[in-house]
Write a protein that holds these residues in place. Structure first.
Motif, PDB file in Angstrom:
ATOM      1  N   THR A   1       3.820 -21.282  25.342  1.00 40.52           N
ATOM      2  CA  THR A   1       4.951 -20.730  24.627  1.00 40.52           C
ATOM      3  C   THR A   1       6.295 -20.962  24.895  1.00 40.52           C
ATOM      4  O   THR A   1       6.642 -21.216  25.831  1.00 40.52           O
ATOM      5  N   ASP A   2       7.258 -20.653  23.973  1.00 44.27           N
ATOM      6  CA  ASP A   2       8.656 -20.748  23.990  1.00 44.27           C
ATOM      7  C   ASP A   2       9.449 -20.057  24.652  1.00 44.27           C
ATOM      8  O   ASP A   2      10.610 -20.097  25.015  1.00 44.27           O
ATOM      9  N   THR A   3       8.827 -18.785  24.780  1.00 46.37           N
ATOM     10  CA  THR A   3       9.469 -17.375  25.712  1.00 46.37           C
ATOM     11  C   THR A   3       8.453 -17.007  26.788  1.00 46.37           C
ATOM     12  O   THR A   3       7.241 -17.065  26.637  1.00 46.37           O
ATOM     13  N   ILE A   4       9.064 -16.210  27.484  1.00 50.76           N
ATOM     14  CA  ILE A   4       8.307 -15.573  28.569  1.00 50.76           C
ATOM     15  C   ILE A   4       7.817 -14.083  27.992  1.00 50.76           C
ATOM     16  O   ILE A   4       8.801 -13.408  27.525  1.00 50.76           O
ATOM     17  N   LYS A   5       6.929 -13.781  27.991  1.00 44.21           N
ATOM     18  CA  LYS A   5       6.255 -12.444  27.489  1.00 44.21           C
ATOM     19  C   LYS A   5       6.431 -11.434  28.458  1.00 44.21           C
ATOM     20  O   LYS A   5       6.607 -11.574  29.699  1.00 44.21           O
ATOM     21  N   LYS A   6       6.509 -10.249  27.779  1.00 42.79           N
ATOM     22  CA  LYS A   6       6.660  -9.087  28.421  1.00 42.79           C
ATOM     23  C   LYS A   6       5.844  -8.738  29.755  1.00 42.79           C
ATOM     24  O   LYS A   6       6.341  -8.297  30.850  1.00 42.79           O
ATOM     25  N   HIS A   7       4.506  -9.222  29.405  1.00 44.00           N
ATOM     26  CA  HIS A   7       3.654  -8.785  30.407  1.00 44.00           C
ATOM     27  C   HIS A   7       3.941  -9.647  31.539  1.00 44.00           C
ATOM     28  O   HIS A   7       3.828  -9.115  32.933  1.00 44.00           O
ATOM     29  N   ASP A   8       4.441 -10.920  31.379  1.00 42.31           N
ATOM     30  CA  ASP A   8       4.605 -11.826  32.535  1.00 42.31           C
ATOM     31  C   ASP A   8       5.863 -11.535  33.188  1.00 42.31           C
ATOM     32  O   ASP A   8       5.891 -11.546  34.426  1.00 42.31           O
ATOM     33  N   CYS A   9       6.773 -10.829  32.511  1.00 43.43           N
ATOM     34  CA  CYS A   9       7.912 -10.557  33.057  1.00 43.43           C
ATOM     35  C   CYS A   9       7.800  -9.334  34.050  1.00 43.43           C
ATOM     36  O   CYS A   9       8.342  -9.175  35.311  1.00 43.43           O
ATOM     37  N   ASN A  10       6.863  -8.215  33.517  1.00 42.58           N
ATOM     38  CA  ASN A  10       6.743  -7.231  34.205  1.00 42.58           C
ATOM     39  C   ASN A  10       5.730  -7.575  35.575  1.00 42.58           C
ATOM     40  O   ASN A  10       5.966  -6.618  36.522  1.00 42.58           O
ATOM     41  N   GLN A  11       4.980  -8.499  35.456  1.00 41.62           N
ATOM     42  CA  GLN A  11       4.089  -8.894  36.593  1.00 41.62           C
ATOM     43  C   GLN A  11       5.172  -9.254  37.622  1.00 41.62           C
ATOM     44  O   GLN A  11       4.956  -9.049  38.985  1.00 41.62           O
ATOM     45  N   LEU A  12       6.054 -10.103  37.642  1.00 39.72           N
ATOM     46  CA  LEU A  12       7.033 -10.601  38.606  1.00 39.72           C
ATOM     47  C   LEU A  12       7.971  -9.281  38.708  1.00 39.72           C
ATOM     48  O   LEU A  12       8.204  -9.384  40.208  1.00 39.72           O
TER      49      LEU A  12
ATOM     50  N   GLU B   1      11.383 -13.090  26.173  1.00 37.89           N
ATOM     51  CA  GLU B   1      11.562 -12.513  24.982  1.00 37.89           C
ATOM     52  C   GLU B   1      12.438 -11.225  24.953  1.00 37.89           C
ATOM     53  O   GLU B   1      12.688 -10.652  25.976  1.00 37.89           O
ATOM     54  N   HIS B   2      12.771 -10.727  23.706  1.00 35.74           N
ATOM     55  CA  HIS B   2      13.918  -9.704  23.906  1.00 35.74           C
ATOM     56  C   HIS B   2      13.562  -8.279  24.304  1.00 35.74           C
ATOM     57  O   HIS B   2      14.250  -7.686  24.868  1.00 35.74           O
TER      58      HIS B   2
END
Length: 204
Positions: free
Chosen positions: A95-106, A136-137
């Protein structure tokens, strides 16, 4: 996870000698591990295992907390001076953006680290290996997060491969001073990794 006492160069020399890795074996092992550090879907376990193993080949120690203990980041590197890399591996992303799930995981792995290593003067650099460095936003990434993109992963692979070739030339790896010089030359010292092989992010 506690790093080895002494310098990174000494830890690397001790690792090579302790595992009886002759010159060709060291280079072959490094290259085999580097082949597994690629952006490809359905390769997460192989990628994370290679990332752990390659840390020892550079004079660090590391673990895979989520795999080994069921909690924490994909990879944890002790890089010296009470500093750590907290790494989430998303090498299968396209994907062209990092999804919220992945952000929350880190973000969660940062909290995990701060809880596990609280009160001992330890610090961490949170890193995500991802196809993009744009969140992502809807994301609220920790401001200290760094990203390893495909281009930067490729740069890391090339540097490590070149370092390995130089290290075994004329048995340099038997000399701690010369090993330290090469680690510096290829920007592979613990305190150089984030600056050399990661980038910042932005939120869309």
């Amino acid at each position: 996870l506690i790093g080895k006492p002494g310098s990174q160069a000494q830890a690397l020399v001790d690792f090579i000698n302790g595992n009886a890795l002759h010159t060709n074996e060291y280079v072959l092992k490094i290259n085999a591990l580097l082949e597994n550090l690629e952006f490809s879907q359905e390769t997460a376990n192989r990628f994370e295992a290679a990332l752990k193993d390659i840390s020892f080949m550079l004079g660090f120690v590391s673990s895979r907390p989520e795999f080994e203990r069921g909690k924490g980041p994909d990879n944890l590197w002790a890089i010296g001076n009470n500093s750590y890399l907290v790494i989430e591996c998303k090498n299968g992303t396209i994907t062209d953006t990092i999804k919220k799930h992945d952000c929350n995981q880190l973000n969660g792995s940062i909290i995990w680290f701060n809880t596990e290593y609280d009160g001992n003067g330890f610090t961490c650099i949170p890193i995500m290996i991802h196809n993009s460095n744009v969140f992502e936003h809807a994301c609220s990434p920790d401001p200290n997060i760094r990203i390893i993109t495909p281009e930067l992963l490729s740069k890391f692979r090339l540097k490590v491969a070149a370092f390995a070739e130089s290290l075994v030339a004329s048995d340099v790896y038997r000399n701690t001073v010369q090993t330290q010089r090469l680690l510096t030359q290829f920007n592979l010292l613990g305190n150089m990794l984030a600056g050399e092989f990661t980038t910042g992010f932005r939120v869309k």
